[in-house]
Design a protein around this motif. Structure first.
Motif, PDB file in Angstrom:
ATOM      1  N   VAL A 189      23.537   1.394 -11.315  1.00 16.91           N
ATOM      2  CA  VAL A 189      23.719   1.656 -12.743  1.00 16.91           C
ATOM      3  C   VAL A 189      24.431   0.476 -13.393  1.00 16.91           C
ATOM      4  O   VAL A 189      25.424  -0.030 -12.879  1.00 16.91           O
ATOM      5  CB  VAL A 189      24.512   2.956 -12.961  1.00 16.91           C
ATOM      6  CG1 VAL A 189      25.044   3.035 -14.384  1.00 16.91           C
ATOM      7  CG2 VAL A 189      23.640   4.161 -12.690  1.00 16.91           C
ATOM      8  N   GLY A 190      23.910   0.037 -14.508  1.00 20.19           N
ATOM      9  CA  GLY A 190      24.472  -1.119 -15.197  1.00 20.19           C
ATOM     10  C   GLY A 190      23.720  -2.395 -14.889  1.00 20.19           C
ATOM     11  O   GLY A 190      23.829  -3.373 -15.621  1.00 20.19           O
ATOM     12  N   ARG A 191      22.942  -2.399 -13.785  1.00 20.28           N
ATOM     13  CA  ARG A 191      22.140  -3.569 -13.426  1.00 20.28           C
ATOM     14  C   ARG A 191      20.655  -3.264 -13.495  1.00 20.28           C
ATOM     15  O   ARG A 191      19.846  -4.131 -13.785  1.00 20.28           O
ATOM     16  CB  ARG A 191      22.481  -4.046 -12.008  1.00 20.28           C
ATOM     17  CG  ARG A 191      23.930  -4.463 -11.816  1.00 20.28           C
ATOM     18  CD  ARG A 191      24.132  -5.170 -10.493  1.00 20.28           C
ATOM     19  NE  ARG A 191      23.684  -4.361  -9.368  1.00 20.28           N
ATOM     20  CZ  ARG A 191      22.687  -4.687  -8.551  1.00 20.28           C
ATOM     21  NH1 ARG A 191      22.013  -5.789  -8.753  1.00 20.28           N
ATOM     22  NH2 ARG A 191      22.362  -3.914  -7.542  1.00 20.28           N
ATOM     23  N   ASN A 192      20.292  -2.015 -13.203  1.00 21.80           N
ATOM     24  CA  ASN A 192      18.893  -1.605 -13.181  1.00 21.80           C
ATOM     25  C   ASN A 192      18.739  -0.250 -13.858  1.00 21.80           C
ATOM     26  O   ASN A 192      19.719   0.418 -14.188  1.00 21.80           O
ATOM     27  CB  ASN A 192      18.387  -1.511 -11.725  1.00 21.80           C
ATOM     28  CG  ASN A 192      18.398  -2.848 -11.013  1.00 21.80           C
ATOM     29  OD1 ASN A 192      17.763  -3.797 -11.443  1.00 21.80           O
ATOM     30  ND2 ASN A 192      19.138  -2.920  -9.899  1.00 21.80           N
ATOM     31  N   ILE A 193      17.509   0.166 -14.048  1.00 15.99           N
ATOM     32  CA  ILE A 193      17.205   1.488 -14.581  1.00 15.99           C
ATOM     33  C   ILE A 193      17.229   2.465 -13.413  1.00 15.99           C
ATOM     34  O   ILE A 193      16.549   2.263 -12.409  1.00 15.99           O
ATOM     35  CB  ILE A 193      15.819   1.495 -15.251  1.00 15.99           C
ATOM     36  CG1 ILE A 193      15.816   0.540 -16.451  1.00 15.99           C
ATOM     37  CG2 ILE A 193      15.436   2.900 -15.695  1.00 15.99           C
ATOM     38  CD1 ILE A 193      14.430   0.168 -16.923  1.00 15.99           C
ATOM     39  N   VAL A 194      18.008   3.527 -13.530  1.00 14.74           N
ATOM     40  CA  VAL A 194      18.192   4.466 -12.429  1.00 14.74           C
ATOM     41  C   VAL A 194      17.841   5.875 -12.907  1.00 14.74           C
ATOM     42  O   VAL A 194      18.375   6.355 -13.902  1.00 14.74           O
ATOM     43  CB  VAL A 194      19.643   4.437 -11.909  1.00 14.74           C
ATOM     44  CG1 VAL A 194      19.795   5.379 -10.716  1.00 14.74           C
ATOM     45  CG2 VAL A 194      20.053   3.022 -11.515  1.00 14.74           C
ATOM     46  N   ARG A 195      16.951   6.530 -12.172  1.00 10.89           N
ATOM     47  CA  ARG A 195      16.599   7.928 -12.430  1.00 10.89           C
ATOM     48  C   ARG A 195      16.972   8.754 -11.205  1.00 10.89           C
ATOM     49  O   ARG A 195      16.791   8.315 -10.070  1.00 10.89           O
ATOM     50  CB  ARG A 195      15.108   8.063 -12.725  1.00 10.89           C
ATOM     51  CG  ARG A 195      14.624   7.329 -13.983  1.00 10.89           C
ATOM     52  CD  ARG A 195      15.269   7.916 -15.235  1.00 10.89           C
ATOM     53  NE  ARG A 195      14.672   7.370 -16.433  1.00 10.89           N
ATOM     54  CZ  ARG A 195      13.689   7.950 -17.118  1.00 10.89           C
ATOM     55  NH1 ARG A 195      13.201   9.110 -16.705  1.00 10.89           N
ATOM     56  NH2 ARG A 195      13.188   7.393 -18.193  1.00 10.89           N
ATOM     57  N   VAL A 196      17.428   9.988 -11.453  1.00  9.76           N
ATOM     58  CA  VAL A 196      18.058  10.749 -10.372  1.00  9.76           C
ATOM     59  C   VAL A 196      17.581  12.198 -10.336  1.00  9.76           C
ATOM     60  O   VAL A 196      17.424  12.841 -11.381  1.00  9.76           O
ATOM     61  CB  VAL A 196      19.593  10.742 -10.538  1.00  9.76           C
ATOM     62  CG1 VAL A 196      20.260  11.457  -9.368  1.00  9.76           C
ATOM     63  CG2 VAL A 196      20.128   9.334 -10.670  1.00  9.76           C
ATOM     64  N   GLY A 197      17.388  12.699  -9.133  1.00 12.98           N
ATOM     65  CA  GLY A 197      17.257  14.121  -8.899  1.00 12.98           C
ATOM     66  C   GLY A 197      15.928  14.746  -9.244  1.00 12.98           C
ATOM     67  O   GLY A 197      14.915  14.079  -9.441  1.00 12.98           O
ATOM     68  N   ILE A 198      15.939  16.071  -9.330  1.00  8.85           N
ATOM     69  CA  ILE A 198      14.727  16.854  -9.532  1.00  8.85           C
ATOM     70  C   ILE A 198      14.032  16.494 -10.832  1.00  8.85           C
ATOM     71  O   ILE A 198      12.806  16.402 -10.895  1.00  8.85           O
ATOM     72  CB  ILE A 198      15.063  18.363  -9.490  1.00  8.85           C
ATOM     73  CG1 ILE A 198      15.465  18.768  -8.066  1.00  8.85           C
ATOM     74  CG2 ILE A 198      13.887  19.211  -9.967  1.00  8.85           C
ATOM     75  CD1 ILE A 198      15.962  20.193  -7.931  1.00  8.85           C
ATOM     76  N   THR A 199      14.796  16.277 -11.899  1.00  7.94           N
ATOM     77  CA  THR A 199      14.191  15.934 -13.185  1.00  7.94           C
ATOM     78  C   THR A 199      14.097  14.431 -13.410  1.00  7.94           C
ATOM     79  O   THR A 199      13.605  13.998 -14.452  1.00  7.94           O
ATOM     80  CB  THR A 199      14.989  16.547 -14.351  1.00  7.94           C
ATOM     81  OG1 THR A 199      16.316  15.993 -14.359  1.00  7.94           O
ATOM     82  CG2 THR A 199      15.055  18.059 -14.241  1.00  7.94           C
TER      83      THR A 199
END
Length: 209
Positions: free
Chosen positions: A63-73
């Motif tokens: 986080v802060g360097r790349n795009i991060v998506r997390v979890g079920i949604t």
């Protein structure tokens, strides 16, 4: 398949369980520990976390360097925070991730519905859902950064008559879609990338995909 009882218990009441199932099948993940990292249009290879601690460590590292998506949604990590220390374990908790993700997706759905003029014809509603899911994946709809846009308020979210199966998902895997995969060890940081600034920045900007 995400448990239907969990969806009913945790999802935003503005969305029907069937719509939430469709949303997760097409834009989410069946694994609550899934962490997806992208740099621009490239998927960054990261180790698959086996525990919530490993998932949180991976999120903190990116986080802060790349795009991060997390979890079920596949919730956009870093949304609305200024420091990685503010990241909460809710991101990888199945119920909390569904709660946060569906609440945010419901807002995006309302934004798209309002743009369409709040249609009621059943043949239009699948297009609204398609556009809402694309907006969730990209962060934009008609030039609007949907994650940070204001909620349009009282817009009815109807149920589309027909729903596309999960096999019609907009977002394919990196291999099937031909997306370039980057290696964070080999790739040099780009000085012109605002997503790679220091920690004390407004990390909500990383969701502008």
């Amino acid at each position: 398949m995400v448990d239907a009882a969990l969806i009913r218990q945790c999802s935003d009441p503005a969305l029907t369980p069937a719509l939430v199932e469709n949303f997760i099948a097409r834009a989410g993940s069946q694994d609550p520990l899934t962490v997806t990292v992208r740099s621009g249009n490239r998927v960054v290879l990261v180790p698959k976390p086996a525990t919530s601690d490993e998932a949180m460590d991976l999120i903190h590292q990116n986080v802060g360097r790349n795009i991060v998506r997390v979890g079920i949604t596949q919730y956009p990590a870093g949304l609305g925070i200024l420091d990685t220390g503010e990241l909460k374990r809710d991101l990888v908790d199945p119920c909390e991730n569904i709660r946060m993700g569906t609440a945010l997706f419901a807002k995006i759905y309302r934004i798209v519905m309002k743009w369409y003029g709040n249609p009621t014809k059943s043949e239009v509603l699948p297009e609204v859902l398609d556009d809402a899911i694309i907006a969730w994946q990209t962060g934009y709809f008609e030039g609007t950064a949907v994650f940070r846009a204001p909620d349009p308020g009282d817009v009815k979210v109807p149920e589309p008559d027909r729903e596309k199966p999960a096999s019609d998902a907009i977002e394919q895997s990196a291999d099937s879609a031909g997306v370039e995969v980057s290696d964070p060890v080999k790739d040099e940081p780009r000085g012109d990338d605002p997503n790679k600034a220091g920690i004390r920045v407004d990390l909500s900007g990383i969701v502008a995909e």
